[in-house]
Design an enzyme around this catalytic site. Structure first.
Site, PDB file in Angstrom:
ATOM      1  N   SER A 237     -51.373   5.936 -14.382  1.00  0.00           N
ATOM      2  CA  SER A 237     -51.241   4.571 -14.870  1.00  0.00           C
ATOM      3  C   SER A 237     -52.388   3.686 -14.412  1.00  0.00           C
ATOM      4  O   SER A 237     -52.463   2.530 -14.804  1.00  0.00           O
ATOM      5  CB  SER A 237     -49.903   3.977 -14.435  1.00  0.00           C
TER       6      SER A 237
ATOM      7  N   HIS B 249     -51.817   7.888 -21.546  1.00  0.00           N
ATOM      8  CA  HIS B 249     -50.923   7.034 -20.755  1.00  0.00           C
ATOM      9  C   HIS B 249     -49.736   6.557 -21.596  1.00  0.00           C
ATOM     10  O   HIS B 249     -49.886   5.678 -22.448  1.00  0.00           O
ATOM     11  CB  HIS B 249     -51.732   5.838 -20.214  1.00  0.00           C
TER      12      HIS B 249
ATOM     13  N   GLU C  24     -51.756   4.716 -24.430  1.00  0.00           N
ATOM     14  CA  GLU C  24     -53.118   4.259 -24.130  1.00  0.00           C
ATOM     15  C   GLU C  24     -53.964   5.523 -23.922  1.00  0.00           C
ATOM     16  O   GLU C  24     -53.616   6.368 -23.088  1.00  0.00           O
ATOM     17  CB  GLU C  24     -53.051   3.447 -22.814  1.00  0.00           C
TER      18      GLU C  24
ATOM     19  N   ASN D 195     -52.007  -1.917 -17.238  1.00  0.00           N
ATOM     20  CA  ASN D 195     -51.628  -2.299 -15.874  1.00  0.00           C
ATOM     21  C   ASN D 195     -52.561  -3.304 -15.219  1.00  0.00           C
ATOM     22  O   ASN D 195     -52.200  -3.919 -14.220  1.00  0.00           O
ATOM     23  CB  ASN D 195     -51.472  -1.048 -15.010  1.00  0.00           C
TER      24      ASN D 195
HETATM   25  C1  LIG Z   1     -46.306   1.298 -15.229  1.00  0.00           C
HETATM   26  C2  LIG Z   1     -47.044   1.823 -16.375  1.00  0.00           C
HETATM   27  O1  LIG Z   1     -48.037   2.547 -16.152  1.00  0.00           O
HETATM   28  C3  LIG Z   1     -46.830   1.473 -17.786  1.00  0.00           C
HETATM   29  C4  LIG Z   1     -45.409   1.145 -18.149  1.00  0.00           C
HETATM   30  O2  LIG Z   1     -44.694   1.982 -18.625  1.00  0.00           O
HETATM   31  S1  LIG Z   1     -44.936  -0.415 -17.847  1.00  0.00           S
HETATM   32  C5  LIG Z   1     -43.293  -0.490 -18.486  1.00  0.00           C
HETATM   33  C6  LIG Z   1     -43.314  -0.687 -19.982  1.00  0.00           C
HETATM   34  N1  LIG Z   1     -41.950  -0.808 -20.416  1.00  0.00           N
HETATM   35  C7  LIG Z   1     -41.367  -2.008 -20.567  1.00  0.00           C
HETATM   36  O3  LIG Z   1     -41.996  -3.040 -20.394  1.00  0.00           O
HETATM   37  C8  LIG Z   1     -39.930  -1.950 -20.926  1.00  0.00           C
HETATM   38  C9  LIG Z   1     -39.327  -3.322 -21.044  1.00  0.00           C
HETATM   39  N2  LIG Z   1     -37.923  -3.206 -21.421  1.00  0.00           N
HETATM   40  C10 LIG Z   1     -37.528  -2.960 -22.690  1.00  0.00           C
HETATM   41  O4  LIG Z   1     -38.328  -2.869 -23.614  1.00  0.00           O
HETATM   42  C11 LIG Z   1     -36.049  -2.839 -22.913  1.00  0.00           C
HETATM   43  O5  LIG Z   1     -35.369  -3.487 -21.873  1.00  0.00           O
HETATM   44  C12 LIG Z   1     -35.560  -1.346 -23.002  1.00  0.00           C
HETATM   45  C13 LIG Z   1     -36.157  -0.677 -24.240  1.00  0.00           C
HETATM   46  C14 LIG Z   1     -35.918  -0.532 -21.767  1.00  0.00           C
HETATM   47  C15 LIG Z   1     -34.046  -1.339 -23.098  1.00  0.00           C
HETATM   48  O6  LIG Z   1     -33.704  -2.102 -24.214  1.00  0.00           O
HETATM   49  P1  LIG Z   1     -32.362  -2.958 -24.284  1.00  0.00           P
HETATM   50  O7  LIG Z   1     -32.270  -3.495 -25.661  1.00  0.00           O
HETATM   51  O8  LIG Z   1     -32.313  -3.879 -23.130  1.00  0.00           O
HETATM   52  O9  LIG Z   1     -31.228  -1.912 -23.975  1.00  0.00           O
HETATM   53  P2  LIG Z   1     -30.490  -0.895 -24.895  1.00  0.00           P
HETATM   54  O10 LIG Z   1     -29.893  -1.546 -26.113  1.00  0.00           O
HETATM   55  O11 LIG Z   1     -29.564  -0.173 -23.959  1.00  0.00           O
HETATM   56  O12 LIG Z   1     -31.628   0.105 -25.343  1.00  0.00           O
HETATM   57  C16 LIG Z   1     -32.412  -0.021 -26.518  1.00  0.00           C
HETATM   58  C17 LIG Z   1     -32.763   1.383 -26.977  1.00  0.00           C
HETATM   59  O13 LIG Z   1     -33.532   2.050 -25.961  1.00  0.00           O
HETATM   60  C18 LIG Z   1     -32.889   3.275 -25.552  1.00  0.00           C
HETATM   61  N3  LIG Z   1     -33.128   3.438 -24.121  1.00  0.00           N
HETATM   62  C19 LIG Z   1     -32.952   2.504 -23.165  1.00  0.00           C
HETATM   63  N4  LIG Z   1     -33.325   3.010 -21.959  1.00  0.00           N
HETATM   64  C20 LIG Z   1     -33.734   4.280 -22.190  1.00  0.00           C
HETATM   65  C21 LIG Z   1     -34.249   5.311 -21.354  1.00  0.00           C
HETATM   66  N5  LIG Z   1     -34.422   5.124 -20.030  1.00  0.00           N
HETATM   67  N6  LIG Z   1     -34.580   6.487 -21.925  1.00  0.00           N
HETATM   68  C22 LIG Z   1     -34.428   6.687 -23.246  1.00  0.00           C
HETATM   69  N7  LIG Z   1     -33.958   5.741 -24.093  1.00  0.00           N
HETATM   70  C23 LIG Z   1     -33.613   4.559 -23.563  1.00  0.00           C
HETATM   71  C24 LIG Z   1     -31.428   3.049 -25.868  1.00  0.00           C
HETATM   72  O14 LIG Z   1     -30.762   4.279 -26.073  1.00  0.00           O
HETATM   73  C25 LIG Z   1     -31.505   2.254 -27.147  1.00  0.00           C
HETATM   74  O15 LIG Z   1     -31.785   3.139 -28.220  1.00  0.00           O
HETATM   75  P3  LIG Z   1     -31.422   2.780 -29.755  1.00  0.00           P
HETATM   76  O16 LIG Z   1     -32.083   1.478 -30.085  1.00  0.00           O
HETATM   77  O17 LIG Z   1     -32.005   3.937 -30.474  1.00  0.00           O
HETATM   78  O18 LIG Z   1     -29.945   2.685 -29.797  1.00  0.00           O
HETATM   79  N1  LIG Z   2     -42.942   4.774 -13.784  1.00  0.00           N
HETATM   80  C1  LIG Z   2     -43.600   4.281 -14.829  1.00  0.00           C
HETATM   81  O1  LIG Z   2     -43.142   3.302 -15.455  1.00  0.00           O
HETATM   82  C2  LIG Z   2     -44.880   4.897 -15.276  1.00  0.00           C
HETATM   83  C3  LIG Z   2     -45.525   5.836 -14.509  1.00  0.00           C
HETATM   84  N2  LIG Z   2     -46.691   6.401 -14.950  1.00  0.00           N
HETATM   85  C4  LIG Z   2     -47.383   7.398 -14.148  1.00  0.00           C
HETATM   86  O2  LIG Z   2     -46.719   8.644 -14.341  1.00  0.00           O
HETATM   87  C5  LIG Z   2     -46.785   9.420 -13.139  1.00  0.00           C
HETATM   88  C6  LIG Z   2     -45.367   9.796 -12.714  1.00  0.00           C
HETATM   89  O3  LIG Z   2     -44.604   8.628 -12.499  1.00  0.00           O
HETATM   90  P1  LIG Z   2     -43.016   8.658 -12.480  1.00  0.00           P
HETATM   91  O4  LIG Z   2     -42.519   9.654 -13.456  1.00  0.00           O
HETATM   92  O5  LIG Z   2     -42.567   7.266 -12.578  1.00  0.00           O
HETATM   93  O6  LIG Z   2     -42.769   9.188 -10.988  1.00  0.00           O
HETATM   94  P2  LIG Z   2     -41.498   9.940 -10.379  1.00  0.00           P
HETATM   95  O7  LIG Z   2     -41.541   9.692  -8.926  1.00  0.00           O
HETATM   96  O8  LIG Z   2     -40.272   9.602 -11.159  1.00  0.00           O
HETATM   97  O9  LIG Z   2     -41.808  11.491 -10.683  1.00  0.00           O
HETATM   98  C7  LIG Z   2     -42.913  12.197 -10.201  1.00  0.00           C
HETATM   99  C8  LIG Z   2     -42.511  13.663 -10.110  1.00  0.00           C
HETATM  100  O10 LIG Z   2     -43.678  14.456  -9.850  1.00  0.00           O
HETATM  101  C9  LIG Z   2     -43.340  15.357  -8.799  1.00  0.00           C
HETATM  102  N3  LIG Z   2     -44.549  15.788  -8.088  1.00  0.00           N
HETATM  103  C10 LIG Z   2     -45.200  15.194  -7.060  1.00  0.00           C
HETATM  104  N4  LIG Z   2     -46.240  15.946  -6.681  1.00  0.00           N
HETATM  105  C11 LIG Z   2     -46.280  17.027  -7.503  1.00  0.00           C
HETATM  106  C12 LIG Z   2     -47.106  18.162  -7.607  1.00  0.00           C
HETATM  107  N5  LIG Z   2     -48.145  18.370  -6.774  1.00  0.00           N
HETATM  108  N6  LIG Z   2     -46.834  19.096  -8.560  1.00  0.00           N
HETATM  109  C13 LIG Z   2     -45.809  18.917  -9.403  1.00  0.00           C
HETATM  110  N7  LIG Z   2     -44.974  17.867  -9.345  1.00  0.00           N
HETATM  111  C14 LIG Z   2     -45.207  16.923  -8.409  1.00  0.00           C
HETATM  112  C15 LIG Z   2     -42.412  14.538  -7.927  1.00  0.00           C
HETATM  113  O11 LIG Z   2     -41.740  15.343  -7.013  1.00  0.00           O
HETATM  114  P3  LIG Z   2     -41.302  14.647  -5.572  1.00  0.00           P
HETATM  115  O12 LIG Z   2     -40.091  13.849  -5.886  1.00  0.00           O
HETATM  116  O13 LIG Z   2     -41.097  15.791  -4.669  1.00  0.00           O
HETATM  117  O14 LIG Z   2     -42.482  13.813  -5.128  1.00  0.00           O
HETATM  118  C16 LIG Z   2     -41.515  13.910  -8.989  1.00  0.00           C
HETATM  119  O15 LIG Z   2     -40.495  14.788  -9.419  1.00  0.00           O
HETATM  120  C17 LIG Z   2     -47.576   8.576 -12.125  1.00  0.00           C
HETATM  121  O16 LIG Z   2     -48.938   8.919 -12.194  1.00  0.00           O
HETATM  122  C18 LIG Z   2     -47.349   7.164 -12.636  1.00  0.00           C
HETATM  123  O17 LIG Z   2     -48.358   6.264 -12.255  1.00  0.00           O
HETATM  124  C19 LIG Z   2     -47.240   6.094 -16.174  1.00  0.00           C
HETATM  125  C20 LIG Z   2     -46.598   5.201 -16.991  1.00  0.00           C
HETATM  126  C21 LIG Z   2     -45.400   4.488 -16.586  1.00  0.00           C
END
Ligand SMILES: CC(=O)CC(=O)SCCNC(=O)CCNC(=O)[C@H](O)C(C)(C)COP(=O)(O)OP(=O)(O)OC[C@H]1O[C@@H](n2cnc3c(N)ncnc32)[C@H](O)[C@@H]1OP(=O)(O)O
Ligand SMILES: NC(=O)C1=CN([C@@H]2O[C@H](COP(=O)(O)OP(=O)(O)OC[C@H]3O[C@@H](n4cnc5c(N)ncnc54)[C@H](OP(=O)(O)O)[C@@H]3O)[C@@H](O)[C@H]2O)C=CC1
Length: 284
Positions: free
Chosen positions: A119, A140, A152, A190
């Site tokens: 990420s 991504h 991405e 991010n």
């Molecule tokens: C950190 C990084 O590197 C990058 C990132 O990913 S940053 C995070 C980016 N994501 C966001 O910003 C998510 C923001 N949140 C949302 O968009 C919404 O809250 C959400 C989609 C997660 C949930 O939506 P909601 O309307 O509040 O809830 P809900 O009605 O229960 O769910 C909507 C749909 O998503 C599905 N859903 C919710 N959570 C889910 C999950 N964890 N896995 C799979 N499906 C899921 C539900 O089943 C539902 O599906 P349908 O529309 O097909 O029925």
């Molecule tokens: N969370 C998010 O919203 C997002 C995350 N990402 C990126 O995705 C990646 C995973 O994040 P996320 O799924 O949230 O993390 P989690 O902690 O949910 O899962 C990571 C998994 O990888 C396993 N792991 C760690 N080291 C190794 C290894 N050497 N070989 C194989 N498996 C390993 C971990 O095991 P253990 O529990 O033992 O450490 C764990 O099961 C990160 O790079 C994160 O930045 C990208 C987009 C969104």
């Protein structure tokens, strides 16, 4: 290039979602993690997600079974020996990712693309751990993967046009929308999202408002689907901290300094939803 078989490394919240969408698109998937209990947890998340789709009448029970049958499990990295693409979704740590890529480079077939779901970490540096940097790319996905449309795509310095096209086509096959961005810390997603989340944590740290109030302001005032602290818990506070550290180190600018409260929570093991406690508490 025809992509038939994909290995996903890391069966956490991202890896299980990435495996699910590939299997739903008809590809064979190997889901790999360090221990079988982690892989089983990933399989059970996918099974629950697909069951919900069956209950909503979107797919049949037979569809669910055939999707799950396309996914095999692994705790042995040599299972990468016959895949076309590897998508790494292990923890957000450069040492772990470069060690994995160096090992995968030895195991995966010569034609295989090595993609990372990092990420924030530099793709070019991950690619440099291999002897095939032209076949390394950032792919991504956003969380939750089955729902979010964006992928991405980030080229490293050496990534070839052919590899970029193959990953773009793969994203389209998954019914996602690919957006190409350059290789800078945090990419686009991010670099913008995480400082907002970090600032939300500062408002709690400085006593400006409670987590509930901060989230309510951003939900009702800005129409965000989740407040930033709920979102931070959902992403994982460890991942949020690692991303802020990458931005801070990568740009050398104090505006990206992680909030001390975020650091404290991670040190306490409060990682958000996945550990049962973060800014809020969660049922197991
Ligand atoms: C950190 C990084 O590197 C990058 C990132 O990913 S940053 C995070 C980016 N994501 C966001 O910003 C998510 C923001 N949140 C949302 O968009 C919404 O809250 C959400 C989609 C997660 C949930 O939506 P909601 O309307 O509040 O809830 P809900 O009605 O229960 O769910 C909507 C749909 O998503 C599905 N859903 C919710 N959570 C889910 C999950 N964890 N896995 C799979 N499906 C899921 C539900 O089943 C539902 O599906 P349908 O529309 O097909 O029925
Ligand atoms: N969370 C998010 O919203 C997002 C995350 N990402 C990126 O995705 C990646 C995973 O994040 P996320 O799924 O949230 O993390 P989690 O902690 O949910 O899962 C990571 C998994 O990888 C396993 N792991 C760690 N080291 C190794 C290894 N050497 N070989 C194989 N498996 C390993 C971990 O095991 P253990 O529990 O033992 O450490 C764990 O099961 C990160 O790079 C994160 O930045 C990208 C987009 C969104």
């Amino acid at each position: 290039m025809e992509i038939k078989k994909v290995m996903v490394i890391g069966a956490g919240q991202m890896g299980s979602g990435i495996a699910q969408v590939h299997a739903m698109a008809g590809l064979d998937v190997v889901l790999h993690d360090l221990k079988s209990e982690f892989v089983e947890r990933g399989m059970s998340t996918m099974t629950k997600n697909l069951l919900r789709q069956v209950e909503k009448g979107r797919i049949s029970e037979a569809d669910k079974e055939s999707i799950l049958s396309r996914i095999s499990t692994s705790t042995d990295l040599t299972n990468a020996s016959d895949v076309d693409v590897v998508i790494e979704a292990a923890v957000e740590n450069m040492d772990i990712k470069t060690a994995l890529f160096a090992e995968l480079d030895q195991i995966a077939p010569a034609h295989a693309i090595l993609a990372t779901n990092t990420s924030s970490l530099p793709i070019t540096e991950i690619a440099a751990a291999t002897k095939r940097p032209e076949q390394v790319i950032g792919m991504h996905f956003m969380n939750p993967v089955p729902v979010m449309k964006l992928v991405e795509i980030i080229r490293g310095l050496a990534t070839s046009e052919k590899v970029y096209q193959a990953i773009k086509d793969l994203s389209l096959k998954l019914e996602k929308t690919p957006v190409e961005v350059n290789d800078f810390p945090g990419f686009v997603s991010n670099r913008i999202l995480m400082p907002m989340i970090n600032e939300a944590i500062y408002t709690v740290f400085e006593g400006v408002a409670s987590p509930e109030a901060v989230d309510e302001v951003m939900k009702l005032g800005m129409n965000h689907p989740m407040g930033p602290l709920t979102l931070a818990d959902f992403i994982g506070l460890d991942t949020c901290l690692y991303i802020m550290e990458t931005l801070h180190e990568g740009f050398g600018d104090d505006k990206y300094r992680p909030c001390p409260l975020l650091r404290k929570y991670v040190k306490a093991g409060w990682l958000g939803k996945k550990s049962g406690r973060g800014f809020y508490t969660y049922e197991a």
